[in-house]
Design an enzyme around this catalytic site. Structure first.
Site, short mmCIF file in Angstrom:
data_model
loop_
_atom_site.label_atom_id
_atom_site.label_comp_id
_atom_site.label_asym_id
_atom_site.label_seq_id
_atom_site.Cartn_x
_atom_site.Cartn_y
_atom_site.Cartn_z
N LYS A 117 0.80 -1.09 0.06
CA LYS A 117 0.10 0.08 -0.03
C LYS A 117 0.88 1.44 -0.15
O LYS A 117 0.64 2.17 -0.72
CB LYS A 117 -1.02 -0.02 1.37
CG LYS A 117 -1.92 -1.21 1.38
CD LYS A 117 -2.83 -0.93 2.48
CE LYS A 117 -2.07 -0.86 3.98
NZ LYS A 117 -1.24 -2.54 4.35
N ARG A 130 11.29 -1.44 11.92
CA ARG A 130 9.88 -1.03 12.49
C ARG A 130 9.49 -1.68 13.51
O ARG A 130 9.49 -3.07 13.78
CB ARG A 130 8.96 -0.84 11.30
CG ARG A 130 7.75 0.27 11.23
CD ARG A 130 7.07 0.26 10.26
NE ARG A 130 5.81 -0.44 10.28
CZ ARG A 130 4.96 -0.46 9.72
NH1 ARG A 130 4.94 0.27 8.27
NH2 ARG A 130 3.76 -1.03 9.94
N ARG A 161 -1.09 -8.82 13.20
CA ARG A 161 -1.76 -7.88 12.08
C ARG A 161 -2.37 -8.71 10.90
O ARG A 161 -3.22 -8.09 10.49
CB ARG A 161 -0.44 -7.27 11.77
CG ARG A 161 0.02 -6.22 12.53
CD ARG A 161 1.32 -5.55 12.19
NE ARG A 161 1.53 -5.05 11.06
CZ ARG A 161 2.85 -5.06 10.46
NH1 ARG A 161 3.99 -5.58 11.05
NH2 ARG A 161 3.13 -4.31 9.34
P1 AP5 Z 1 4.76 -1.39 2.09
O1 AP5 Z 1 4.56 -0.74 0.69
O2 AP5 Z 1 5.22 -0.67 3.29
O3 AP5 Z 1 3.28 -2.30 2.32
P2 AP5 Z 1 2.24 -1.88 3.14
O4 AP5 Z 1 0.94 -2.70 2.50
O5 AP5 Z 1 2.20 -0.28 3.22
O6 AP5 Z 1 2.44 -2.37 4.54
P3 AP5 Z 1 2.81 -1.84 6.22
O7 AP5 Z 1 3.41 -2.60 6.83
O8 AP5 Z 1 2.87 -0.43 5.99
O9 AP5 Z 1 1.37 -2.20 6.30
P4 AP5 Z 1 0.33 -2.04 7.87
O10 AP5 Z 1 -0.93 -2.08 7.09
O11 AP5 Z 1 0.68 -3.37 8.66
O12 AP5 Z 1 0.90 -0.93 8.41
P5 AP5 Z 1 0.22 0.62 8.55
O13 AP5 Z 1 1.55 1.38 8.83
O14 AP5 Z 1 -0.53 0.93 7.87
O15 AP5 Z 1 5.54 -2.66 1.79
C1 AP5 Z 1 6.06 -3.60 2.78
C2 AP5 Z 1 7.56 -3.97 2.46
O16 AP5 Z 1 7.81 -4.66 1.18
C3 AP5 Z 1 8.34 -2.70 2.28
O17 AP5 Z 1 9.77 -3.36 2.96
C4 AP5 Z 1 8.46 -2.72 0.63
O18 AP5 Z 1 9.72 -2.24 0.27
C5 AP5 Z 1 8.41 -3.95 0.41
N1 AP5 Z 1 7.66 -4.31 -1.01
C6 AP5 Z 1 6.59 -3.33 -1.48
N2 AP5 Z 1 6.22 -3.92 -2.57
C7 AP5 Z 1 6.99 -5.08 -3.02
C8 AP5 Z 1 6.93 -5.74 -4.18
N3 AP5 Z 1 6.08 -5.74 -5.13
N4 AP5 Z 1 7.89 -6.80 -4.10
C9 AP5 Z 1 8.70 -7.01 -3.09
N5 AP5 Z 1 8.76 -6.45 -2.04
C10 AP5 Z 1 7.84 -5.07 -1.89
O19 AP5 Z 1 -0.26 0.25 10.22
C11 AP5 Z 1 0.56 0.25 11.21
C12 AP5 Z 1 -0.15 0.12 12.54
O20 AP5 Z 1 -1.06 1.30 12.63
C13 AP5 Z 1 -1.33 -0.82 12.60
O21 AP5 Z 1 -1.21 -2.07 13.13
C14 AP5 Z 1 -2.41 -0.01 13.44
O22 AP5 Z 1 -2.03 -0.16 14.82
C15 AP5 Z 1 -2.13 1.25 13.02
N6 AP5 Z 1 -3.10 1.95 12.21
C16 AP5 Z 1 -2.83 2.27 11.01
N7 AP5 Z 1 -3.93 2.79 10.35
C17 AP5 Z 1 -4.96 2.25 11.29
C18 AP5 Z 1 -6.46 2.45 10.93
N8 AP5 Z 1 -7.00 2.85 9.82
N9 AP5 Z 1 -7.24 1.97 12.05
C19 AP5 Z 1 -6.58 1.48 13.08
N10 AP5 Z 1 -5.27 1.39 13.52
C20 AP5 Z 1 -4.52 1.81 12.46
MG MG Z 2 2.09 0.98 4.89
#
Ligand code: AP5
Ligand code: MG
Length: 190
Positions: free
Chosen positions: A16, A136, A147
């Site tokens: 994402k 992280r 998660r």
């Molecule tokens: P990345 O692009 O970071 O993927 P992502 O889907 O953004 O993954 P996240 O780990 O950020 O997701 P998340 O949903 O757990 O975290 P968030 O910060 O939203 O890619 C991941 C990795 O893979 C990177 O190293 C990238 O380089 C690599 N990659 C990408 N594409 C690739 C490809 N095609 N091939 C190979 N490698 C690739 O949330 C964190 C926490 O915040 C949650 O757990 C929750 O506690 C809180 N939170 C955030 N939003 C909310 C909400 N709306 N409601 C409640 N709690 C929330």
């Molecule tokens: Mg993310």
């Protein structure tokens, strides 16, 4: 027609953030990532950060009212008038309904929900790889498992929610970053 009000839905590690950043640059509209905003709040030691930290460290969702407040304040900023890419929000049906209400107040509608699909094994591998590079605090095996489960239980139902609205476009999220970006571009032209 160019799509300018969209959201990216997908499990942790599905890309994402990576794809939202590419799209934001290409379309010239802001990426609104609640996870990034919450991590910044934790680092700043703000009231929101103090409320969020424990949930984030455990891999659980931060309570809806906290996240809805954060997202709403950001959507009301002037740069979001020309469009936005929501990344990681909404994540529960209550958040999706709150988003609908916000957009209604702004007299705009969501044009597209891009749902990224990636096998769970690949997701875990990506996050463990990132753990070694970025450290992280929620990229450890146990929290990653939580998660994934939280995604399946609380967030996956939103795929149907947006399908019923007729705005869902599903995209395979495996393969390299450029390939996924091309598939998204293609999906936005459909
Ligand atoms: P990345 O692009 O970071 O993927 P992502 O889907 O953004 O993954 P996240 O780990 O950020 O997701 P998340 O949903 O757990 O975290 P968030 O910060 O939203 O890619 C991941 C990795 O893979 C990177 O190293 C990238 O380089 C690599 N990659 C990408 N594409 C690739 C490809 N095609 N091939 C190979 N490698 C690739 O949330 C964190 C926490 O915040 C949650 O757990 C929750 O506690 C809180 N939170 C955030 N939003 C909310 C909400 N709306 N409601 C409640 N709690 C929330
Ligand atoms: Mg993310």
């Amino acid at each position: 027609m160019t799509v300018t009000r969209l959201l990216l839905l997908g499990p942790p590690g599905s890309g994402k953030g990576t794809q939202a950043e590419i799209l934001a640059r290409r379309l010239g509209i802001p990426q609104i990532a609640t996870g990034d905003m919450l991590r910044a709040a934790v680092d700043a030691g703000s009231a929101v950060g103090r409320q969020a930290q424990g949930f984030m460290d455990r891999g659980e969702l931060v309570p809806d009212d906290v996240v809805i407040g954060v997202a709403e304040a950001r959507l009301m900023e002037p740069d979001a008038v020309k469009g936005f890419i929501l990344d990681g929000f909404p994540r529960t049906p209550a958040q999706a309904e709150a988003l609908d209400a916000m957009l209604e107040r702004l007299r705009v509608s969501l044009e597209c929900c891009l749902a990224l699909h990636v096998d769970e094994e690949e997701l875990v591998a990506r996050l463990l790889r990132r753990a070694q590079i970025e450290g992280r605090s929620d990229d450890n095996e146990q929290t990653i498992r939580t998660r994934m489960q939280v995604y399946r239980e609380k967030t996956q139902p939103l795929v149907d929610y947006y399908d019923r609205r007729g705005v869902l476009r599903e995209v395979e999220g495996d393969g390299d970053i450029g390939e996924v970006a091309s598939r998204i571009e293609e999906a936005l032209r459909r």
